[in-house]
Design an enzyme around this catalytic site. Structure first.
Site, PDB file in Angstrom:
ATOM      1  N   GLU A  10     -57.915-119.264  27.932  1.00 23.51           N
ATOM      2  CA  GLU A  10     -57.126-118.878  29.029  1.00 23.51           C
ATOM      3  C   GLU A  10     -56.530-119.517  29.974  1.00 23.51           C
ATOM      4  OE1 GLU A  10     -60.050-116.626  31.512  1.00 23.51           O
ATOM      5  OE2 GLU A  10     -61.384-116.426  30.137  1.00 23.51           O
ATOM      6  N   ASP A  95     -52.047-111.899  36.083  1.00 27.40           N
ATOM      7  CA  ASP A  95     -53.704-111.944  36.775  1.00 27.40           C
ATOM      8  C   ASP A  95     -53.353-112.429  38.548  1.00 27.40           C
ATOM      9  OD1 ASP A  95     -56.526-112.467  37.616  1.00 27.40           O
ATOM     10  OD2 ASP A  95     -57.072-114.007  36.313  1.00 27.40           O
ATOM     11  N   ARG A 240     -71.764-115.689  26.509  1.00 23.36           N
ATOM     12  CA  ARG A 240     -70.481-116.179  26.874  1.00 23.36           C
ATOM     13  C   ARG A 240     -70.136-117.266  27.883  1.00 23.36           C
ATOM     14  NH1 ARG A 240     -65.083-114.877  28.854  1.00 23.36           N
ATOM     15  NH2 ARG A 240     -66.278-112.935  29.894  1.00 23.36           N
ATOM     16  N   HIS A 242     -68.935-119.310  30.628  1.00 26.93           N
ATOM     17  CA  HIS A 242     -66.997-119.454  30.875  1.00 26.93           C
ATOM     18  C   HIS A 242     -67.110-120.104  32.126  1.00 26.93           C
ATOM     19  CE1 HIS A 242     -64.385-116.758  33.527  1.00 26.93           C
ATOM     20  NE2 HIS A 242     -63.160-117.030  32.532  1.00 26.93           N
TER      21      HIS A 242
END
Length: 502
Positions: A10, A95, A240, A242
């Site tokens: 991301e 975002d 997950r 991150h």
């Protein structure tokens, strides 16, 4: 495991409006995302499904209270900002103050690089389209991590891991790896300190913005190890990881090694192969000190009393990874795992002997070489404003302006992917994950997809009173092998849904 696992990235892009320093970045970001979505998303525009997002769930076994959480952490709220789900399975959205591209789920480091580079092209297309709108503005986008005035924005990685792996093991073994891996994947930065007021050059764009070892936050009190427990998969089987500590890379080799070496270290952690304790004393201060020394001579102190440079610490991990692959796979190791190991070894060996020899492969070295050429030619000191502008121009995504792109055209940067592969990834999803199902549904049944997320596709079907949610909890199902033939033969979403649920 090898380097193969479900992963993705991301990237929040730096943004400015040319000639308008006071322009609202949220408005500008929305213009960029909406311009691309309006031109490329056919018929109905699917919304993002927030139902299965839990950004305040902590891997250490608790949920942070919404009352004490910073608003930037509440990513499960629909704030009405621009948001688009693309036919390649990716998410393009605003975002807070930045346009962000989240790649679809992939299973190899090279595919992660491919769809990350496709994100650069999506952003470039979006930027150009925004400029052609009525009252359009010349919006500039940068693939970097700081505005040079004290603000930082992220380039995150995500790796699917076994839930059974103790989180304490992840923290113990991954922290020293993250402290040292910036010698390979740092993007380089002019200026020292969060606001860059101290002169000099450092390896990483992000190092100065990390303040704690472990934590849930991503924008305040940034931790080396982020504890967000939001698996986007079966929570009984998976977590997950991150990762928020990476830089936004333009050089494909830097990005490839960042993802490939991290995946290998995670495999060793999962398989309990790491018995050697490489823990570093004062990891936050060590992270910054390593970044501040482009000569790579700074040493960190390990808890066992040894002192090593960051390159030597990376060599410790490389040595363990070679033994791990040989022990678990031998001659059956896949080609990409072998390639990551070979490139990792080659890069570390040359970093120890002559870091500047890697100017064609690593971002920070390419940038430093460019800056030194300007310094030598014009007699510039590190506090000269011209060098900060060159740093920024390196990350400009416009091929006619960005210095990285000029280096590529001059043959001074090594490529791993050709332009045709990157261009196809702008529109086509990976074939071996659930992103294939999500992307193909959006491409083939655009009027019927009401919403989607990493773990769902929601259909609005004629004659049904409620929306129909298709869960996609298994990241490796929904691939072309699983549903390709089904999607090919079903002319509409109703037929597809009936076939799936029969």
């Amino acid at each position: 495991m090898s380097v193969r696992r479900v992963m993705g990235s991301e990237v929040e892009y730096g943004i400015s409006v040319q000639g308008q320093p006071q322009a609202n970045p949220m408005v500008a970001s929305s213009l960029v995302v909406n311009a691309y979505a309006s031109a490329t998303v056919r018929a109905r525009r699917a919304r993002w499904d927030f139902e299965e997002e839990f950004p305040l769930r902590d891997a250490r076994g608790f949920d942070m209270s919404r009352q004490v959480a910073d608003p930037t952490q509440l990513t499960d709220e629909d704030l009405g900002l621009a948001n688009a789900i693309l036919t390649n399975g990716a998410r393009l959205y605003v975002d807070h103050a930045h346009p962000e591209f989240s790649t679809p789920e992939v299973t190899t480091p090279l595919d992660a690089v491919r769809w990350d580079k496709a994100g650069e092209q999506v952003m470039l297309d979006a930027q150009r389209r925004a400029a052609t709108l009525p009252n359009g503005q010349p919006i500039l986008l940068y693939k970097n991590n700081t505005d040079g005035k004290g603000a930082s924005y992220g380039a995150h990685e995500n790796y699917l891991m076994r839930r059974s792996t103790p989180f304490a093991d992840i923290v113990k073994h991954l922290t020293p790896f993250f402290v040292s891996r910036q010698v390979v994947c740092g993007a380089g930065r002019v200026g020292i300190g969060q606001d860059g007021r101290d002169s000099g050059f450092q390896l990483s764009q992000r190092a100065d913005f990390f303040e704690v070892e472990v934590g849930l936050e991503t924008t305040l009190k940034r931790p080396i190890i982020n504890t967000r427990d939001e698996p986007h998969a079966d929570p009984e089987k998976y977590r997950r990881l991150h990762v928020i500590i990476g830089d936004a890379n333009l050089a494909e080799v830097s990005s490839y090694l960042k993802l490939g070496t991290t995946s290998l270290v995670l495999a060793m952690i999962e398989d309990r192969f790491l018995t050697r304790d490489l823990s570093v004393e004062g990891p936050v201060s060590a992270l910054r000190a390593v970044s501040h020394d482009p000569s790579l001579q700074h040493t960190v102190t390990l808890r066992d009393g040894r002192t090593l440079t960051a390159v030597q610490l990376q060599m410790e991990y490389l040595d363990l990874a070679r033994k791990y692959v040989e022990d678990r796979y031998g001659a059956d190791a896949d080609d990409q795992t072998r390639d990551v190991l070979a490139r990792w070894e080659s890069v570390l060996d040359r970093l120890e002997r002559d870091p500047m020899s890697l100017s064609a492969e690593l971002d920070w070295v390419a940038k430093l070489k460019l800056l030194e050429q300007y310094r030598d030619r014009d007699g510039l000191e590190w506090d000269d404003a011209k060098l900060a502008l060159i740093d920024l121009q390196y990350s400009d995504i416009r091929p006619e302006k960005g210095l990285y792109h000029r280096l590529v055209r001059a043959g001074r940067i090594e490529r791993l992917l050709d332009d045709a592969l990157v261009e196809s990834a702008m529109h086509d999803p990976p074939t071996d994950t659930r992103a294939y199902f999500r992307g193909r549904c959006l491409e083939k049944y655009p009027d019927a997809v009401a919403a989607a997320s990493w773990d769902s596709v929601i259909l609005d079907l004629p004659g049904r009173e409620s929306l129909q949610r298709i869960p996609t909890l298994d990241p490796l199902r929904g691939s072309q092998a699983h549903v390709g033939a089904l999607l090919d033969r079903c002319e509409n979403a109703e037929q597809m849904f009936t076939a799936l649920t029969r």
